[in-house]
Structure formats: structure tokens, C-alpha cells
Design a protein around this motif. Structure first.
Motif, PDB file in Angstrom:
ATOM      1  N   ILE A 100      -0.138  -1.243  15.043  1.00  0.00           N
ATOM      2  CA  ILE A 100       0.051  -0.675  13.715  1.00  0.00           C
ATOM      3  C   ILE A 100       0.559   0.748  13.871  1.00  0.00           C
ATOM      4  CG2 ILE A 100      -1.112  -0.012  11.580  1.00  0.00           C
ATOM      5  CD1 ILE A 100      -3.048  -2.277  12.003  1.00  0.00           C
ATOM      6  N   SER A 101       1.608   1.073  13.145  1.00  0.00           N
ATOM      7  CA  SER A 101       2.194   2.413  13.240  1.00  0.00           C
ATOM      8  C   SER A 101       1.224   3.468  12.707  1.00  0.00           C
ATOM      9  CB  SER A 101       3.506   2.468  12.455  1.00  0.00           C
ATOM     10  OG  SER A 101       3.243   2.441  11.062  1.00  0.00           O
ATOM     11  N   ARG A 102       1.510   4.705  13.025  1.00  0.00           N
ATOM     12  CA  ARG A 102       0.652   5.816  12.589  1.00  0.00           C
ATOM     13  C   ARG A 102       0.593   5.895  11.064  1.00  0.00           C
ATOM     14  NH1 ARG A 102       0.345  11.378  15.558  1.00  0.00           N
ATOM     15  NH2 ARG A 102       0.313   9.819  17.168  1.00  0.00           N
ATOM     16  N   SER A 103       1.728   5.718  10.396  1.00  0.00           N
ATOM     17  CA  SER A 103       1.731   5.795   8.930  1.00  0.00           C
ATOM     18  C   SER A 103       0.951   4.626   8.314  1.00  0.00           C
ATOM     19  CB  SER A 103       3.159   5.826   8.387  1.00  0.00           C
ATOM     20  OG  SER A 103       3.852   4.654   8.754  1.00  0.00           O
ATOM     21  N   ASP A 104       1.060   3.447   8.931  1.00  0.00           N
ATOM     22  CA  ASP A 104       0.304   2.297   8.435  1.00  0.00           C
ATOM     23  C   ASP A 104      -1.191   2.468   8.686  1.00  0.00           C
ATOM     24  OD1 ASP A 104       2.619   1.166   7.511  1.00  0.00           O
ATOM     25  OD2 ASP A 104       2.821  -0.251   9.179  1.00  0.00           O
ATOM     26  N   ARG A 105      -1.539   3.093   9.795  1.00  0.00           N
ATOM     27  CA  ARG A 105      -2.959   3.382  10.050  1.00  0.00           C
ATOM     28  C   ARG A 105      -3.518   4.292   8.961  1.00  0.00           C
ATOM     29  NH1 ARG A 105      -5.610   2.999  15.198  1.00  0.00           N
ATOM     30  NH2 ARG A 105      -4.420   1.636  16.553  1.00  0.00           N
ATOM     31  N   GLU A 106      -2.715   5.243   8.532  1.00  0.00           N
ATOM     32  CA  GLU A 106      -3.153   6.149   7.479  1.00  0.00           C
ATOM     33  C   GLU A 106      -3.370   5.386   6.168  1.00  0.00           C
ATOM     34  OE1 GLU A 106      -4.798   9.177   5.810  1.00  0.00           O
ATOM     35  OE2 GLU A 106      -4.242   9.175   7.921  1.00  0.00           O
ATOM     36  N   LEU A 107      -2.482   4.452   5.864  1.00  0.00           N
ATOM     37  CA  LEU A 107      -2.672   3.620   4.667  1.00  0.00           C
ATOM     38  C   LEU A 107      -3.963   2.814   4.773  1.00  0.00           C
ATOM     39  CD1 LEU A 107       0.990   2.332   4.195  1.00  0.00           C
ATOM     40  CD2 LEU A 107      -0.211   3.982   2.751  1.00  0.00           C
ATOM     41  N   LEU A 108      -4.235   2.294   5.956  1.00  0.00           N
ATOM     42  CA  LEU A 108      -5.462   1.530   6.187  1.00  0.00           C
ATOM     43  C   LEU A 108      -6.688   2.422   6.046  1.00  0.00           C
ATOM     44  CD1 LEU A 108      -6.367  -1.325   6.830  1.00  0.00           C
ATOM     45  CD2 LEU A 108      -6.088  -0.794   9.254  1.00  0.00           C
ATOM     46  N   ARG A 109      -6.585   3.652   6.545  1.00  0.00           N
ATOM     47  CA  ARG A 109      -7.693   4.608   6.408  1.00  0.00           C
ATOM     48  C   ARG A 109      -7.994   4.897   4.935  1.00  0.00           C
ATOM     49  NH1 ARG A 109      -4.971   7.294  10.736  1.00  0.00           N
ATOM     50  NH2 ARG A 109      -6.172   7.117  12.650  1.00  0.00           N
ATOM     51  N   GLN A 110      -6.964   4.876   4.100  1.00  0.00           N
ATOM     52  CA  GLN A 110      -7.162   5.168   2.680  1.00  0.00           C
ATOM     53  C   GLN A 110      -7.823   4.010   1.940  1.00  0.00           C
ATOM     54  OE1 GLN A 110      -3.312   6.257   1.147  1.00  0.00           O
ATOM     55  NE2 GLN A 110      -3.107   7.958   2.579  1.00  0.00           N
ATOM     56  N   LEU A 124       0.834  -1.205   0.000  1.00  0.00           N
ATOM     57  CA  LEU A 124       0.000   0.000   0.000  1.00  0.00           C
ATOM     58  C   LEU A 124       0.864   1.249   0.000  1.00  0.00           C
ATOM     59  CD1 LEU A 124      -2.864  -0.978   2.464  1.00  0.00           C
ATOM     60  CD2 LEU A 124      -3.016  -0.722  -0.019  1.00  0.00           C
ATOM     61  N   GLY A 125       1.989   1.195   0.694  1.00  0.00           N
ATOM     62  CA  GLY A 125       2.900   2.333   0.736  1.00  0.00           C
ATOM     63  C   GLY A 125       3.524   2.659  -0.610  1.00  0.00           C
ATOM     64  N   SER A 126       3.562   1.688  -1.507  1.00  0.00           N
ATOM     65  CA  SER A 126       4.123   1.927  -2.837  1.00  0.00           C
ATOM     66  C   SER A 126       3.205   2.799  -3.683  1.00  0.00           C
ATOM     67  CB  SER A 126       4.373   0.598  -3.552  1.00  0.00           C
ATOM     68  OG  SER A 126       3.143   0.020  -3.969  1.00  0.00           O
ATOM     69  N   GLY A 127       1.930   2.912  -3.284  1.00  0.00           N
ATOM     70  CA  GLY A 127       0.980   3.720  -4.040  1.00  0.00           C
ATOM     71  C   GLY A 127       0.398   3.030  -5.257  1.00  0.00           C
ATOM     72  N   SER A 128       0.643   1.753  -5.397  1.00  0.00           N
ATOM     73  CA  SER A 128       0.158   0.995  -6.549  1.00  0.00           C
ATOM     74  C   SER A 128      -1.370   0.859  -6.507  1.00  0.00           C
ATOM     75  CB  SER A 128       0.807  -0.392  -6.537  1.00  0.00           C
ATOM     76  OG  SER A 128       0.089  -1.292  -7.345  1.00  0.00           O
ATOM     77  N   ALA A 129      -2.006   1.157  -7.654  1.00  0.00           N
ATOM     78  CA  ALA A 129      -3.462   0.990  -7.753  1.00  0.00           C
ATOM     79  C   ALA A 129      -3.838  -0.484  -7.617  1.00  0.00           C
ATOM     80  CB  ALA A 129      -3.966   1.552  -9.077  1.00  0.00           C
ATOM     81  N   ARG A 130      -3.002  -1.376  -8.141  1.00  0.00           N
ATOM     82  CA  ARG A 130      -3.258  -2.811  -8.029  1.00  0.00           C
ATOM     83  C   ARG A 130      -3.222  -3.250  -6.579  1.00  0.00           C
ATOM     84  NH1 ARG A 130      -1.194  -6.890  -5.838  1.00  0.00           N
ATOM     85  NH2 ARG A 130      -1.675  -8.912  -6.611  1.00  0.00           N
TER      86      ARG A 130
END
Length: 146
Positions: free
Chosen positions: A56-66, A22-28
Motif C-alpha cells: 500500500i502506498s504512503r498516501s493510501d496508508r494515510e487514507l487507511l489511518r483516517q 476514500l481519496g475523493s473525500g466523500s463522507a459516504r
């Protein structure tokens, strides 16, 4: 009976891989992990346990929120059209019916609330076209590390 949770050892590597992708920003990656959250038989519970345990770290939580709103959308209306692949649309419809019977919309809404997302207006419109490809789901047990 041992009350010690086994999710960190079993699901930790899967969660780490999810956040890396998810951190890579890949649409797939977004489409794949949204389907895992929406339709996977156990994965959403592993994520919820990790959130509840504050593992889960704060940055990973943000990825999950997205990605969570996309998972919610997948439980709403199925996408229009099937890009010439009625079997794929049938598979998505079957998965959607199965997880709705399990109460997945309620599980995802609770997870969204725990992550601080506004749950009163989560999307229920058809999902974007990139979400129409059904990916294989992670089963009852996490994949074995390679």
C-alpha cells in the motif's frame, strides 16, 4: 498446496477501489469502507495482508489511518437514535455482536498499530450519524470485476 497468496489478484481491485473512493473525500465512502473494515467477514484480513506485505502506498496508508478510527468506533457504542429505522439499528447491533465474537477489535487494533496509530486512545464513543446507515457487506469472496 500452493503457498502463494491469492489476495493481490482477488482483493487488489477492491483495495484500489477503496482507496480511490476514500481519496475523493466523500463522507459516504468513509462510512461504507469503515463498515467493511469493522463488519466484513474477510475484508479486514485482506487489508492487513496488504499492509504487512507493504503493498500500500504512503498516501493510501494515510487514507487507511483516517478511516480506521471510525471502524474502531463502530465496534464501540452503537449510535443513539435510529433515525426512525429500528431495523437498521438492529442490523448494526447484530453485525457488531458477530464481529466482536470473532475478535475484530483485536484485529483492528493490530492493524492500527502496524499503521503507526496510537492504539491506547482509539475512539469508542458513538459514531457520527452518517455511519448509521448499514451498507451491504462484501462477502467471503470479493466481487467479480465488471
Amino acid at each position: 498446496m500452493n503457498d502463494e497468496p491469492t489476495w493481490p489478484s482477488r482483493w487488489g481491485p477492491v483495495l484500489e477501489r477503496m482507496f480511490a473512493e476514500l481519496g475523493s473525500g466523500s463522507a459516504r465512502a468513509q462510512a461504507y469502507w469503515a463498515q467493511q473494515l469493522a463488519f466484513g467477514p474477510v475484508f479486514v484480513h485482506a487489508v492487513a495482508l496488504a499492509v504487512r506485505a507493504d503493498a500500500i502506498s504512503r498516501s493510501d496508508r494515510e487514507l487507511l489511518r483516517q478511516v480506521l478510527p471510525f471502524a474502531q468506533s463502530m465496534l464501540g457504542a452503537l449510535p443513539d437514535g435510529c433515525s426512525g429505522d429500528p431495523a437498521g439499528l438492529r442490523l448494526l447491533a447484530y453485525r457488531q455482536a458477530q464481529v466482536l465474537a470473532w475478535g475484530r477489535r483485536r484485529h483492528l487494533t493490530r492493524l492500527a498499530a502496524r499503521l503507526g496509530l496510537e492504539t491506547s486512545n482509539l475512539p469508542s464513543e458513538p459514531v457520527p450519524r452518517r455511519f448509521q446507515r448499514p451498507y451491504p457487506l462484501i462477502g467471503w469472496r470479493p466481487p467479480e470485476p465488471s
